[in-house]
Design a protein around this motif. Structure first.
Motif, PDB file in Angstrom:
ATOM      1  N   TYR A 156      -3.616   6.963 105.099  1.00  0.00           N
ATOM      2  CA  TYR A 156      -4.844   7.695 104.792  1.00  0.00           C
ATOM      3  C   TYR A 156      -4.627   9.154 105.164  1.00  0.00           C
ATOM      4  CZ  TYR A 156      -9.957   7.430 104.083  1.00  0.00           C
ATOM      5  OH  TYR A 156     -11.239   7.518 103.608  1.00  0.00           O
ATOM      6  N   MET A 157      -4.866  10.031 104.225  1.00  0.00           N
ATOM      7  CA  MET A 157      -4.534  11.438 104.467  1.00  0.00           C
ATOM      8  C   MET A 157      -5.668  12.348 103.997  1.00  0.00           C
ATOM      9  SD  MET A 157      -1.982  13.998 102.674  1.00  0.00           S
ATOM     10  CE  MET A 157      -0.413  13.338 102.518  1.00  0.00           C
ATOM     11  N   LYS A 158      -5.905  13.365 104.769  1.00  0.00           N
ATOM     12  CA  LYS A 158      -6.755  14.447 104.291  1.00  0.00           C
ATOM     13  C   LYS A 158      -5.827  15.439 103.630  1.00  0.00           C
ATOM     14  CE  LYS A 158      -7.990  18.843 104.728  1.00  0.00           C
ATOM     15  NZ  LYS A 158      -7.201  20.027 105.044  1.00  0.00           N
ATOM     16  N   ASP A 159      -6.085  15.758 102.370  1.00  0.00           N
ATOM     17  CA  ASP A 159      -5.277  16.775 101.697  1.00  0.00           C
ATOM     18  C   ASP A 159      -6.200  17.810 101.075  1.00  0.00           C
ATOM     19  OD1 ASP A 159      -5.769  14.324 100.241  1.00  0.00           O
ATOM     20  OD2 ASP A 159      -4.537  15.037  98.579  1.00  0.00           O
ATOM     21  N   ILE A 282       4.995  13.824 117.471  1.00  0.00           N
ATOM     22  CA  ILE A 282       4.440  13.103 116.319  1.00  0.00           C
ATOM     23  C   ILE A 282       3.771  14.123 115.411  1.00  0.00           C
ATOM     24  CG2 ILE A 282       2.779  11.351 115.561  1.00  0.00           C
ATOM     25  CD1 ILE A 282       2.947  10.259 118.520  1.00  0.00           C
ATOM     26  N   GLU A 283       4.187  14.165 114.150  1.00  0.00           N
ATOM     27  CA  GLU A 283       3.610  15.134 113.218  1.00  0.00           C
ATOM     28  C   GLU A 283       2.271  14.599 112.703  1.00  0.00           C
ATOM     29  OE1 GLU A 283       5.854  15.666 109.547  1.00  0.00           O
ATOM     30  OE2 GLU A 283       3.934  16.267 108.676  1.00  0.00           O
ATOM     31  N   VAL A 284       1.193  15.286 113.092  1.00  0.00           N
ATOM     32  CA  VAL A 284      -0.137  14.815 112.680  1.00  0.00           C
ATOM     33  C   VAL A 284      -0.763  15.681 111.584  1.00  0.00           C
ATOM     34  CG1 VAL A 284      -0.668  13.578 114.813  1.00  0.00           C
ATOM     35  CG2 VAL A 284      -1.205  16.030 114.637  1.00  0.00           C
TER      36      VAL A 284
HETATM   37  N1  5CA Z   1       0.407  17.975 100.095  1.00  0.00           N
HETATM   38  C1  5CA Z   1       0.754  18.239 101.462  1.00  0.00           C
HETATM   39  C2  5CA Z   1      -0.422  18.720 102.225  1.00  0.00           C
HETATM   40  S1  5CA Z   1      -1.871  17.963 101.735  1.00  0.00           S
HETATM   41  C3  5CA Z   1       1.366  17.021 102.109  1.00  0.00           C
HETATM   42  O1  5CA Z   1       1.482  15.977 101.501  1.00  0.00           O
HETATM   43  N2  5CA Z   1       1.779  17.183 103.341  1.00  0.00           N
HETATM   44  S2  5CA Z   1       2.607  16.142 104.220  1.00  0.00           S
HETATM   45  O2  5CA Z   1       3.629  15.521 103.439  1.00  0.00           O
HETATM   46  O3  5CA Z   1       3.058  16.849 105.363  1.00  0.00           O
HETATM   47  O4  5CA Z   1       1.625  15.018 104.693  1.00  0.00           O
HETATM   48  C4  5CA Z   1       0.514  15.369 105.476  1.00  0.00           C
HETATM   49  C5  5CA Z   1       0.434  14.512 106.710  1.00  0.00           C
HETATM   50  O5  5CA Z   1       0.342  13.128 106.354  1.00  0.00           O
HETATM   51  C6  5CA Z   1       1.659  14.573 107.616  1.00  0.00           C
HETATM   52  O6  5CA Z   1       1.601  15.668 108.471  1.00  0.00           O
HETATM   53  C7  5CA Z   1       1.562  13.266 108.380  1.00  0.00           C
HETATM   54  O7  5CA Z   1       0.713  13.407 109.500  1.00  0.00           O
HETATM   55  C8  5CA Z   1       0.920  12.339 107.369  1.00  0.00           C
HETATM   56  N3  5CA Z   1       1.938  11.423 106.793  1.00  0.00           N
HETATM   57  C9  5CA Z   1       2.940  11.744 105.950  1.00  0.00           C
HETATM   58  N4  5CA Z   1       3.671  10.662 105.651  1.00  0.00           N
HETATM   59  C10 5CA Z   1       3.110   9.614 106.313  1.00  0.00           C
HETATM   60  C11 5CA Z   1       3.405   8.219 106.416  1.00  0.00           C
HETATM   61  N5  5CA Z   1       4.428   7.681 105.750  1.00  0.00           N
HETATM   62  N6  5CA Z   1       2.625   7.439 107.210  1.00  0.00           N
HETATM   63  C12 5CA Z   1       1.570   7.987 107.874  1.00  0.00           C
HETATM   64  N7  5CA Z   1       1.245   9.291 107.809  1.00  0.00           N
HETATM   65  C13 5CA Z   1       2.010  10.095 107.047  1.00  0.00           C
END
Ligand code: 5CA
Length: 446
Positions: A156-159, A282-284
């Motif tokens: 789940y991601m905020k983009d 951890i990259e958040v």
């Molecule tokens: N389009 C850009 C910004 S919206 C983008 O996709 N950025 S990203 O690839 O860095 O992903 C954003 C965030 O999603 C990451 O910093 C990370 O916290 C999370 N993320 C990325 N891949 C995964 C994964 N496989 N599982 C869980 N979280 C993830």
């Protein structure tokens, strides 16, 4: 919620597949269940925390002036061909065919789709600046999904995506996102450090990742220890004020802090030795400025008010919403279980009845429950007919920050016990005082 009526499938045994503590506790506390590799069902307790985190993200995005939308998870391959990423993205992208043989994909990110929305509806510089964002499920067919929600395939991601007339405005959008992210993570009880990073398949030169320091983190990081003293706190920043946002960016990014992808040993060695730190994180989240990469390729142009048409400057900005649960647990737990920060806890307080069925104890618990609920708080009342040890064990594992323990002995003296999960400290006080204290703690949070 009364525990006897809830669905909280706490595991008695330690799950063997979990290599890191957050994954283990999320399974043990009955928060998630694996559906297939890197894909999870969210059980009630996990889902509740996910929603809390999502709400904080929404609130801070709205505060920054960004506008929520919702885009589909399944997208057409044709759109991705326009930017050239359909071929470039590689095996991480899950490709699907519909019944008509049309090529589709499950969105790993949404630069193309949001640019398509923009070009269809925005034609003038007068409609800028504009930042659209969503919180939506993504799929990346990771080579090695692991550590539970930390590196999932579905996550789940905020983009968010900014559209600006000039590079300068787009850089302000970048700074504004940095400021809003600092606030967002702090509200979740986390220190997330912006670090210079690599842009990968998103593209562009300017990018920072936000890292939570943790031994189990997947990224190796290098930083100046002074950076961990910085706190955003409750500063009120005007998000339209370019200089104010730029000043925050300077403050939080001027000291050395980089992931291994951009690490520069010579520069690092210029920091006094006692301040040099190598750690894991951890990259958040990650923010990007990539200029006109997508607007050029896809023809997202606006009239510039001077008779010309110019491609818009863009950036994208992500927060790993589901990953944050893992990051918070890695940063906040002990050997008995999770310790939720107040800002994201699934329930504000636990109530333990030491003698279920005792008329006085039952009535006192229900009265506490009602008083807390009337104040807008959500208690979890363990009303099961279980031994005290089992109730304490469950409460410690699921990590509610505060617990009120009610037993006949205390009630004789007119008191209950209020315990802080983080410090383990307890105090005896009249039930009304316990309620008042919890209300004060959550003032401005709940
Ligand atoms: N389009 C850009 C910004 S919206 C983008 O996709 N950025 S990203 O690839 O860095 O992903 C954003 C965030 O999603 C990451 O910093 C990370 O916290 C999370 N993320 C990325 N891949 C995964 C994964 N496989 N599982 C869980 N979280 C993830």
């Amino acid at each position: 919620m009364r525990l006897s009526r809830y669905f909280l499938p706490v595991l008695k045994e330690t799950p063997r597949e979990a290599q890191i503590v957050s994954h283990r506790y999320m399974l043990q506390a009955g928060m998630i269940k694996q559906a297939s590799a890197g894909i999870y069902s969210w059980l009630p307790l996990g889902f509740k925390v996910l929603r809390k985190i999502e709400n904080i993200v929404h609130q801070e995005q709205e505060r920054a002036g960004h506008i929520a939308i919702q885009m589909p998870t399944i997208q057409s391959a044709d759109l991705w061909r326009e930017s050239g990423r359909y071929d470039a993205y590689g095996e991480e992208m899950l490709r699907i065919k519909d019944r008509g043989g049309r090529e589709m994909l499950f969105t790993p990110t949404a630069e193309e789709l949001v640019t398509d929305i923009f070009r269809a509806h925005v034609t003038s510089y007068k409609d800028l600046p504009l930042t659209l964002y969503q919180i939506q499920w993504k799929f990346r067919d990771e080579v090695r999904p692991r550590f539970g929600v930390m590196r999932g395939r579905e996550f789940y991601m905020k983009d968010g995506y900014n559209f600006d007339l000039t590079k300068e405005d787009a850089l302000h959008a970048y700074n504004r996102h940095l400021v809003s992210y600092l606030r967002t993570y702090e509200r979740m009880g986390l220190q997330a450090i912006p670090m210079r990073a690599d842009s990968g398949p998103i593209g562009g030169d300017d990018t920072h990742e936000f890292l939570v320091l943790a031994e189990t983190g997947e990224s190796e990081v290098f930083y100046d220890s002074q950076i961990t003293d910085l706190k955003f706190g409750d500063r009120q920043i005007d998000y339209d004020d370019h200089a104010a946002c730029a000043a925050v960016l300077d403050e939080f990014t001027s000291r050395y802090a980089r992931t291994d992808e951009t690490h520069d040993e010579a520069l690092f060695n210029e920091i006094p030795e006692e301040r040099r730190r190598t750690a894991r994180g951890i990259e958040v989240g990650q923010i990007f400025y990539f200029g006109t990469k997508y607007s050029d390729a896809m023809g997202a142009v606006v009239d510039d008010g001077k008779g010309g048409k110019v491609p818009v400057h863009m950036g994208s900005h992500g927060i790993g919403v589901s990953r944050l649960l893992g990051a918070i647990i890695e940063a906040s737990h002990d050997d008995k279980g999770i310790i939720w920060p107040e800002g994201v806890t699934p329930f504000h307080c636990g109530i333990i009845n030491l003698k279920q069925g005792d008329a006085e104890a039952d009535a006192a618990c229900l009265s506490l429950y009602d008083s807390l609920t009337a104040l807008g708080l959500e208690p979890l009342y363990d009303d099961r007919d279980e031994r005290a040890g089992t109730k304490f064990g469950t409460m410690d594992m699921i990590g509610l920050p505060w617990r009120i323990t009610v037993g006949p002995r205390g009630l004789k003296n007119g008191v209950v016990e209020l315990t802080c999960r983080r410090t383990g400290e307890s105090e005896e006080l009249p039930p009304a005082d316990a309620v008042a204290k919890i209300a004060t703690i959550y003032q401005g949070i709940a």
